[in-house]
Design an enzyme around this catalytic site. Structure first.
Site, mmCIF file in Angstrom:
data_model
loop_
_atom_site.group_PDB
_atom_site.id
_atom_site.type_symbol
_atom_site.label_atom_id
_atom_site.label_comp_id
_atom_site.label_asym_id
_atom_site.label_seq_id
_atom_site.Cartn_x
_atom_site.Cartn_y
_atom_site.Cartn_z
ATOM 1 N N HIS A 245 11.159 58.646 33.065
ATOM 2 C CA HIS A 245 12.616 58.745 33.059
ATOM 3 C C HIS A 245 13.005 60.094 32.495
ATOM 4 O O HIS A 245 12.356 60.591 31.575
ATOM 5 C CB HIS A 245 13.239 57.629 32.205
ATOM 6 N N ASP B 273 13.452 49.892 36.657
ATOM 7 C CA ASP B 273 13.105 49.424 37.998
ATOM 8 C C ASP B 273 11.723 48.802 38.085
ATOM 9 O O ASP B 273 11.365 48.239 39.120
ATOM 10 C CB ASP B 273 13.189 50.603 38.993
HETATM 11 N N1 CMC Z 1 3.970 59.061 37.830
HETATM 12 C C1 CMC Z 1 3.165 60.111 37.572
HETATM 13 N N2 CMC Z 1 3.583 61.253 36.990
HETATM 14 C C2 CMC Z 1 4.872 61.358 36.667
HETATM 15 C C3 CMC Z 1 5.791 60.295 36.905
HETATM 16 C C4 CMC Z 1 5.278 59.124 37.506
HETATM 17 N N3 CMC Z 1 6.101 58.099 37.768
HETATM 18 N N4 CMC Z 1 7.005 60.668 36.485
HETATM 19 C C5 CMC Z 1 6.896 61.900 35.995
HETATM 20 N N5 CMC Z 1 5.597 62.321 36.102
HETATM 21 C C6 CMC Z 1 5.061 63.591 35.613
HETATM 22 C C7 CMC Z 1 5.392 64.731 36.568
HETATM 23 O O1 CMC Z 1 4.397 64.916 37.534
HETATM 24 C C8 CMC Z 1 5.487 65.894 35.595
HETATM 25 O O2 CMC Z 1 4.193 66.261 35.244
HETATM 26 P P1 CMC Z 1 3.837 67.816 34.863
HETATM 27 O O3 CMC Z 1 4.758 68.197 33.746
HETATM 28 O O4 CMC Z 1 2.387 67.759 34.451
HETATM 29 O O5 CMC Z 1 4.082 68.614 36.112
HETATM 30 C C9 CMC Z 1 6.115 65.266 34.345
HETATM 31 O O6 CMC Z 1 5.723 63.882 34.385
HETATM 32 C C10 CMC Z 1 7.634 65.368 34.301
HETATM 33 O O7 CMC Z 1 8.124 64.892 35.547
HETATM 34 P P2 CMC Z 1 9.496 65.384 36.182
HETATM 35 O O8 CMC Z 1 9.535 65.006 37.610
HETATM 36 O O9 CMC Z 1 9.722 66.816 35.831
HETATM 37 O O10 CMC Z 1 10.497 64.498 35.327
HETATM 38 P P3 CMC Z 1 11.994 64.250 35.671
HETATM 39 O O11 CMC Z 1 12.685 63.970 34.397
HETATM 40 O O12 CMC Z 1 12.524 65.368 36.511
HETATM 41 O O13 CMC Z 1 11.970 62.945 36.616
HETATM 42 C C11 CMC Z 1 11.844 60.679 37.296
HETATM 43 C C12 CMC Z 1 12.230 61.662 36.172
HETATM 44 C C13 CMC Z 1 12.377 59.309 36.959
HETATM 45 C C14 CMC Z 1 12.477 61.142 38.605
HETATM 46 C C15 CMC Z 1 10.304 60.658 37.432
HETATM 47 O O14 CMC Z 1 9.732 60.171 36.231
HETATM 48 C C16 CMC Z 1 9.840 59.802 38.620
HETATM 49 O O15 CMC Z 1 9.761 60.321 39.732
HETATM 50 N N6 CMC Z 1 9.527 58.497 38.388
HETATM 51 C C17 CMC Z 1 9.187 57.597 39.486
HETATM 52 C C18 CMC Z 1 10.461 57.120 40.185
HETATM 53 C C19 CMC Z 1 11.239 56.132 39.358
HETATM 54 O O16 CMC Z 1 10.708 55.185 38.797
HETATM 55 N N7 CMC Z 1 12.569 56.337 39.306
HETATM 56 C C20 CMC Z 1 13.500 55.441 38.615
HETATM 57 C C21 CMC Z 1 14.114 56.108 37.443
HETATM 58 S S1 CMC Z 1 14.948 54.972 36.345
HETATM 59 C C22 CMC Z 1 16.241 54.240 37.212
HETATM 60 C C23 CMC Z 1 17.144 55.155 37.918
HETATM 61 O O17 CMC Z 1 17.437 56.273 37.525
HETATM 62 O O18 CMC Z 1 17.629 54.718 38.955
#
Ligand code: CMC
Length: 428
Positions: free
Chosen positions: A306, A363
């Protein structure tokens, strides 16, 4: 310059930037004078360190795993409140008195019907259209039905739009679903409460009576409370950005629905269930976790991570607890729940997930409960949209009530071609 100002020094300038304080949470550096005084913009893709507005609706402390709606902890609301009361709280800022609650519920109930023409509109879709596409389009179409009460400057018309959206969203959502499976669309039964009414519109068939299960209604109501608002998430920020142009509330909320659909946001609940189904067996969890850690795989553990929570998502904790209860009470034995729990256990012990502070989010478990309630997978994000409507429209109203509102218009770092002369077609 006040003692609270922050001084930013560039090779050519020194500028004093005021700090903006809220009632809780980190203070913010007001960068509005920056461009004027130094010629620089700020660069923050994804808005990870940028507050785009002031808001008094929802507060999150992502480090501690705290979520408050209008100051009330989500755990207390989940235990003691119900969705419509929470919707009132988000909209009005205070918990209702019994009389206020009665009036609010009456108004919402009065506005549950959709115009008959919306049915014709839905019938224009191909039978296998995704319900999110139909919901997004039908909510946008409401602007065409209520253009006579779309004066954004009138507080009464703004409130009316809020009531209409909260009231009609379940009707539109159920209609989209029933159209997609070829069932006759049901009218809302206004002798039922909000969630029961929705379940009735989803599942009632002409050929037999429907026994509404109170366990299912309670579980759905709780999920709606947990999804009702989440401060400046992508879809709410979209509603605000569209709203900042003066667009009507229905168009603004339709834009929010479109933003919610993506798998990084509300679409994750549908993606989690697909992922768990693909994993299929606890013995495949190791492989899935390894894939999620491999940046070249393009795969992430859906329902994990998140932007704001660097600790357990408090909503995930509540949903995890209720998943067992609901499945037990409904007599559902779903192997996906065991896979989800095992996956969570493995991920939480894994160095990659620990270092990246990746915890299950709202989720991760919600889809398993929706599945137990017999909500089809394609409707999971629609469920999220019904609940989040209360938050979206509260933000849209707050944005119109707060003085000093301006059109949202970010800047960019231009990385394209520098000026060059046009070359005629025959000379290229
Ligand atoms: N699985 C594996 N690695 C992950 C994941 C994951 N679910 N989420 C983040 N990472 C890693 C990402 O690869 C990055 O690694 P590095 O720094 O080594 O390159 C690091 O963690 C930070 O990720 P980010 O994409 O820069 O983080 P963000 O804050 O931009 O994204 C997120 C947040 C929720 C989009 C992301 O964690 C994600 O894609 N999660 C899976 C989708 C998900 O469950 N979304 C629902 C979010 S909660 C409800 C809502 O908002 O609707």
């Amino acid at each position: 310059m006040s003692s609270n100002d922050v001084t930013l020094t560039t090779p050519d300038h020194s500028v004093s930037l005021p700090l903006v304080e809220g009632t809780q949470g980190p203070s913010c550096v007001d960068v509005a004078p920056l461009y004027r005084e130094t010629g620089h913009f700020t660069f923050d893709p994804g808005f990870a360190a940028t507050a785009a507005c002031k808001s008094a609706i929802t507060f999150i402390d992502g480090e501690k795993g705290v979520l408050l709606y209008r100051g009330y902890p989500i755990e207390q609301l989940a235990e003691k409140s119900r969705f419509l009361e929470v919707a009132y709280l988000l909209l009005e800022g205070e918990l209702p008195t019994p009389a206020q609650m009665h009036t609010f519920e009456d108004k919402v109930t009065h506005h549950t019907m959709m115009h008959e023409s919306v049915k014709n509109f839905l019938h224009g879709f191909h039978y296998d259209a995704h319900p999110m596409a139909m919901l997004c389009a039908s909510v946008a179409s409401l602007s065409a039905f209520y253009h006579d009460t779309n004066d954004n400057a009138d507080p009464a018309q703004r409130k009316l739009a809020a009531i209409r959206l909260i009231a009609k969203m379940p009707t539109l959502a159920a209609a989209a679903y029933r159209y997609s499976i070829g069932w006759p669309i049901r009218y809302p039964r206004n002798n039922l409460e909000y969630v029961d009414r929705f379940l009735h519109m989803m599942f009632e068939v002409p050929s037999e009576p429907l026994e509404l299960n109170p366990v299912a209604a309670k579980a759905l109501d709780l999920l709606f409370i947990l999804h009702a608002d989440h401060e400046q998430n992508a879809s709410t920020s979209t509603v605000r950005l569209v709203g900042s142009t003066g667009a009507n509330p229905y168009a603004s909320v339709a834009a929010g629905i479109a933003a919610l659909w993506g798998p990084a946001h509300g679409g994750a609940n549908e993606a989690v269930l697909k992922m768990l189904t693909e994993i299929g067996d606890a013995k495949n969890i190791g492989k899935a976790v390894a894939r999620a850690k491999d940046k070249n795989s393009g795969f992430r553990l859906m329902g994990f991570g998140h932007r704001v929570y660097k600790n357990f998502d408090p909503r995930a904790k509540i949903i995890r607890g209720m998943a067992h209860e609901v499945l037990d009470e409904l007599g559902v034995d779903d192997p996906l729940l065991d896979i989800a729990m095992k996956l969570e256990e493995v991920a939480l012990k894994d160095d990659y997930f620990i270092e990246h502070k990746l915890y299950p989010n709202v989720d991760f478990y919600s889809g398993i409960i929706y599945k137990a309630l017999k909500i089809p997978t394609s409707m999971f994000t629609v469920m999220f949209a019904i609940a989040r409507t209360a938050g979206w429209i509260s933000h849209w109203i707050e944005q119109h009530e707060m003085p000093g509102g301006r059109i949202g218009r970010p800047r960019q770092v231009y990385v394209g071609a520098t000026p060059r002369a046009f070359v005629a077609l025959d000379k290229r």
